[in-house]
Each structure stands twice: as C-alpha cells, then as structure tokens.
Design a protein around this motif. Structure first.
Motif, PDB file in Angstrom:
ATOM      1  N   PHE A 196     -73.728  15.502  13.852  1.00 36.10           N
ATOM      2  CA  PHE A 196     -74.963  15.109  13.185  1.00 36.10           C
ATOM      3  C   PHE A 196     -76.085  15.124  14.216  1.00 36.10           C
ATOM      4  CE2 PHE A 196     -73.164  11.161  14.761  1.00 36.10           C
ATOM      5  CZ  PHE A 196     -74.255  10.422  15.199  1.00 36.10           C
ATOM      6  N   VAL A 197     -77.304  15.233  13.743  1.00 34.75           N
ATOM      7  CA  VAL A 197     -78.478  15.286  14.615  1.00 34.75           C
ATOM      8  C   VAL A 197     -79.199  13.944  14.538  1.00 34.75           C
ATOM      9  CG1 VAL A 197     -80.684  16.440  15.038  1.00 34.75           C
ATOM     10  CG2 VAL A 197     -78.699  17.769  14.279  1.00 34.75           C
ATOM     11  N   LEU A 198     -79.615  13.467  15.697  1.00 36.33           N
ATOM     12  CA  LEU A 198     -80.283  12.170  15.787  1.00 36.33           C
ATOM     13  C   LEU A 198     -81.386  12.255  16.831  1.00 36.33           C
ATOM     14  CD1 LEU A 198     -80.098   9.031  15.086  1.00 36.33           C
ATOM     15  CD2 LEU A 198     -78.622   8.868  17.088  1.00 36.33           C
ATOM     16  N   GLU A 199     -82.511  11.612  16.545  1.00 33.98           N
ATOM     17  CA  GLU A 199     -83.549  11.513  17.570  1.00 33.98           C
ATOM     18  C   GLU A 199     -83.036  10.537  18.631  1.00 33.98           C
ATOM     19  OE1 GLU A 199     -88.252  10.317  18.215  1.00 33.98           O
ATOM     20  OE2 GLU A 199     -87.304   9.905  16.275  1.00 33.98           O
ATOM     21  N   TRP A 200     -82.892  11.056  19.853  1.00 36.74           N
ATOM     22  CA  TRP A 200     -82.360  10.225  20.928  1.00 36.74           C
ATOM     23  C   TRP A 200     -82.935  10.666  22.255  1.00 36.74           C
ATOM     24  CZ3 TRP A 200     -80.204   5.747  20.401  1.00 36.74           C
ATOM     25  CH2 TRP A 200     -79.637   5.137  21.522  1.00 36.74           C
ATOM     26  N   PRO A 201     -83.423   9.736  23.044  1.00 32.26           N
ATOM     27  CA  PRO A 201     -83.605   8.314  22.792  1.00 32.26           C
ATOM     28  C   PRO A 201     -84.602   8.066  21.649  1.00 32.26           C
ATOM     29  CG  PRO A 201     -83.936   8.850  25.134  1.00 32.26           C
ATOM     30  CD  PRO A 201     -83.837  10.123  24.394  1.00 32.26           C
ATOM     31  N   PRO A 202     -84.519   6.871  21.057  1.00 32.81           N
ATOM     32  CA  PRO A 202     -85.409   6.556  19.933  1.00 32.81           C
ATOM     33  C   PRO A 202     -86.888   6.754  20.295  1.00 32.81           C
ATOM     34  CG  PRO A 202     -83.745   4.858  20.183  1.00 32.81           C
ATOM     35  CD  PRO A 202     -83.626   5.764  21.377  1.00 32.81           C
ATOM     36  N   LYS A 203     -87.632   7.292  19.362  1.00 34.32           N
ATOM     37  CA  LYS A 203     -89.087   7.510  19.480  1.00 34.32           C
ATOM     38  C   LYS A 203     -89.460   8.452  20.619  1.00 34.32           C
ATOM     39  CE  LYS A 203     -90.019   3.092  17.359  1.00 34.32           C
ATOM     40  NZ  LYS A 203     -90.670   1.821  17.390  1.00 34.32           N
ATOM     41  N   SER A 204     -88.485   9.270  21.071  1.00 37.71           N
ATOM     42  CA  SER A 204     -88.756  10.206  22.163  1.00 37.71           C
ATOM     43  C   SER A 204     -89.241  11.557  21.643  1.00 37.71           C
ATOM     44  CB  SER A 204     -87.490  10.422  22.998  1.00 37.71           C
ATOM     45  OG  SER A 204     -86.512  11.115  22.216  1.00 37.71           O
ATOM     46  N   GLY A 205     -89.011  11.811  20.359  1.00 38.40           N
ATOM     47  CA  GLY A 205     -89.339  13.119  19.812  1.00 38.40           C
ATOM     48  C   GLY A 205     -88.279  14.171  20.103  1.00 38.40           C
ATOM     49  N   MET A 206     -87.259  13.805  20.868  1.00 38.85           N
ATOM     50  CA  MET A 206     -86.166  14.738  21.192  1.00 38.85           C
ATOM     51  C   MET A 206     -84.991  14.472  20.258  1.00 38.85           C
ATOM     52  SD  MET A 206     -86.233  14.775  25.384  1.00 38.85           S
ATOM     53  CE  MET A 206     -85.475  13.173  25.478  1.00 38.85           C
ATOM     54  N   THR A 207     -84.333  15.534  19.834  1.00 39.45           N
ATOM     55  CA  THR A 207     -83.138  15.371  19.011  1.00 39.45           C
ATOM     56  C   THR A 207     -81.926  15.885  19.763  1.00 39.45           C
ATOM     57  OG1 THR A 207     -83.482  17.490  17.911  1.00 39.45           O
ATOM     58  CG2 THR A 207     -84.394  15.544  16.827  1.00 39.45           C
ATOM     59  N   ARG A 208     -80.805  15.258  19.456  1.00 37.17           N
ATOM     60  CA  ARG A 208     -79.531  15.647  20.072  1.00 37.17           C
ATOM     61  C   ARG A 208     -78.470  15.679  18.997  1.00 37.17           C
ATOM     62  NH1 ARG A 208     -78.075  11.838  24.890  1.00 37.17           N
ATOM     63  NH2 ARG A 208     -76.191  13.061  24.699  1.00 37.17           N
ATOM     64  N   GLU A 209     -77.455  16.487  19.237  1.00 37.41           N
ATOM     65  CA  GLU A 209     -76.295  16.516  18.356  1.00 37.41           C
ATOM     66  C   GLU A 209     -75.223  15.595  18.916  1.00 37.41           C
ATOM     67  OE1 GLU A 209     -74.783  20.467  17.815  1.00 37.41           O
ATOM     68  OE2 GLU A 209     -76.244  20.905  16.246  1.00 37.41           O
ATOM     69  N   PHE A 210     -74.566  14.861  18.004  1.00 35.87           N
ATOM     70  CA  PHE A 210     -73.461  13.984  18.371  1.00 35.87           C
ATOM     71  C   PHE A 210     -72.306  14.266  17.424  1.00 35.87           C
ATOM     72  CE2 PHE A 210     -77.269  11.680  19.655  1.00 35.87           C
ATOM     73  CZ  PHE A 210     -76.943  11.280  20.947  1.00 35.87           C
ATOM     74  N   PRO A 211     -71.071  14.140  17.895  1.00 38.64           N
ATOM     75  CA  PRO A 211     -69.938  14.298  16.985  1.00 38.64           C
ATOM     76  C   PRO A 211     -69.882  13.112  16.024  1.00 38.64           C
ATOM     77  CG  PRO A 211     -69.155  13.564  19.122  1.00 38.64           C
ATOM     78  CD  PRO A 211     -70.632  13.829  19.260  1.00 38.64           C
ATOM     79  N   GLU A 212     -69.529  13.380  14.775  1.00 40.55           N
ATOM     80  CA  GLU A 212     -69.381  12.284  13.815  1.00 40.55           C
ATOM     81  C   GLU A 212     -68.262  11.354  14.262  1.00 40.55           C
ATOM     82  OE1 GLU A 212     -68.682  11.644   9.051  1.00 40.55           O
ATOM     83  OE2 GLU A 212     -69.406  13.568   9.762  1.00 40.55           O
ATOM     84  N   VAL A 213     -67.220  11.930  14.850  1.00 40.75           N
ATOM     85  CA  VAL A 213     -66.087  11.185  15.398  1.00 40.75           C
ATOM     86  C   VAL A 213     -65.921  11.631  16.845  1.00 40.75           C
ATOM     87  CG1 VAL A 213     -63.566  10.987  15.310  1.00 40.75           C
ATOM     88  CG2 VAL A 213     -64.900  10.899  13.197  1.00 40.75           C
ATOM     89  N   ASP A 214     -65.918  10.685  17.794  1.00 39.51           N
ATOM     90  CA  ASP A 214     -65.797  11.089  19.187  1.00 39.51           C
ATOM     91  C   ASP A 214     -64.375  11.003  19.736  1.00 39.51           C
ATOM     92  OD1 ASP A 214     -65.518   8.323  19.636  1.00 39.51           O
ATOM     93  OD2 ASP A 214     -67.467   8.122  20.617  1.00 39.51           O
ATOM     94  N   ARG A 215     -63.496  10.322  19.008  1.00 42.51           N
ATOM     95  CA  ARG A 215     -62.084  10.302  19.402  1.00 42.51           C
ATOM     96  C   ARG A 215     -61.233   9.791  18.241  1.00 42.51           C
ATOM     97  NH1 ARG A 215     -64.742   6.292  22.359  1.00 42.51           N
ATOM     98  NH2 ARG A 215     -63.878   4.206  22.229  1.00 42.51           N
ATOM     99  N   ALA A 216     -59.962  10.103  18.326  1.00 42.83           N
ATOM    100  CA  ALA A 216     -58.977   9.658  17.341  1.00 42.83           C
ATOM    101  C   ALA A 216     -57.754   9.196  18.117  1.00 42.83           C
ATOM    102  CB  ALA A 216     -58.610  10.796  16.394  1.00 42.83           C
ATOM    103  N   ALA A 217     -56.995   8.287  17.516  1.00 42.87           N
ATOM    104  CA  ALA A 217     -55.806   7.785  18.208  1.00 42.87           C
ATOM    105  C   ALA A 217     -54.830   7.187  17.207  1.00 42.87           C
ATOM    106  CB  ALA A 217     -56.188   6.720  19.247  1.00 42.87           C
ATOM    107  N   TRP A 218     -53.572   7.206  17.595  1.00 44.38           N
ATOM    108  CA  TRP A 218     -52.515   6.533  16.840  1.00 44.38           C
ATOM    109  C   TRP A 218     -52.401   5.101  17.355  1.00 44.38           C
ATOM    110  CZ3 TRP A 218     -50.407   8.540  12.657  1.00 44.38           C
ATOM    111  CH2 TRP A 218     -50.416   9.926  12.491  1.00 44.38           C
ATOM    112  N   PHE A 219     -52.292   4.152  16.428  1.00 48.91           N
ATOM    113  CA  PHE A 219     -52.113   2.746  16.787  1.00 48.91           C
ATOM    114  C   PHE A 219     -50.976   2.164  15.964  1.00 48.91           C
ATOM    115  CE2 PHE A 219     -56.704   3.491  17.394  1.00 48.91           C
ATOM    116  CZ  PHE A 219     -56.847   3.088  18.712  1.00 48.91           C
TER     117      PHE A 219
END
Length: 169
Positions: free
Chosen positions: A104-127
C-alpha cells in the motif's frame, strides 16, 4: 452499517502441539508493536463479494499462498472498533520465509509530501496456541479458541464443515 472483513486461520499439527499462522501488519504504525498486534490474514469485502471468496483472496494477497480447503467456518466476531470479522479455518503447512505480500502507498513521513510503499504484511509466523493468544489482536482470540476446540475434538473435517455451513448461509 458495520464494515465487514473475512479471513482464514491456517493451522497445523507440529510436534505435540497445535500451531496457527498469524501475520504482522506492515507499515510504520505497526513496526515496533508485537504482542497484541498480529492478526489472522483477512481483509474487507463488499456486499457483492462472497465472504469465503474474499477470505481466500485476502489470504493470497497477504501471504502469496493460494490456500486449499476444505474450509471450516468458525463464525463471526465483532471487533472492538466495530468491524465484524468472519473466519474459516483450514489445515495446511507453509514456510513463512516465502511471504509475498501486496503493498500500500502512504505519505511518509506524515505531512512530508513524500509517498512510500509498504507491505500490507511484513512478516508471518507459526505460533502455538498459547503464544498466539498473546500475539494476536484481542478481538480475534476467540478464533484461536474455536480452532483449538475443533481440533481437540478430532472432528471429521467434512462433517464439521456441513454442520457449521449454516453459520454463513
């Protein structure tokens, strides 16, 4: 009307213990959160989409794995924020190191006018179920309880699926 979400809780029988697969949300807001932040792979769906189809789609989008059934409904639970989550469980195995999440795309840092892509899920694990109860969002603990009860009864998956199908019909 409350938002609706659907997800799949994959489980496996490891050495003398039941394990469930959980995912950790990506992005800067969740980066330093652990206990109480993990989730069942799930996502929102619209009125025209079949909830189980949405759950399968979301699982694939968040993990990169196309899940196979049979899928046993665990019911629905209203989350603290008001969203209603419907969940199915299925038996499977998967290596979380192969995680491929959509972004997903998010303005980051906030109010910077810059957008970055981030993974919806950054890790998965068995518990194991004890640790999963600590890791998962509090509103989703009930689904761990339900899959644990289902597996401990040694239920016939096909019979359980038929008995519980009416929960979502």
């Amino acid at each position: 009307m409350a938002k609706t979400s659907a997800g799949l809780l994959m489980y496996r029988n490891a050495v003398r213990t039941l394990q469930v697969l959980l995912v950790h949300p990506g992005g800067p807001f969740w980066a330093k959160k652990d206990d109480g932040a993990w989730s069942i792979p799930k996502g929102e769906f619209g009125e025209a989409e079949v909830p189980l189809d949405a759950a399968i789609r979301e699982f694939n989008e968040e993990t990169g794995l196309t899940p196979g059934g049979p899928f046993i409904p665990l019911g629905s639970a209203k989350q603290p924020g008001g969203k209603v989550v419907s969940v199915w469980t299925f038996h499977g195995d998967w290596d979380p190191a192969t995680l491929r999440s959509n972004v997903f795309v998010l303005e980051w840092p906030p109010k910077s006018g810059m957008t970055r892509e981030f993974p919806e899920v950054d890790r998965a694990a068995w518990f194991d179920t004890r640790e999963a109860r600590r890791k998962i969002l509090p509103g989703q603990v009930t689904f761990i309880d339900q899959v644990e009860a289902l597996v401990s009864k040694g239920s016939n998956v096909g019979a359980a699926e038929q008995r519980q199908r009416s929960l979502f019909d």
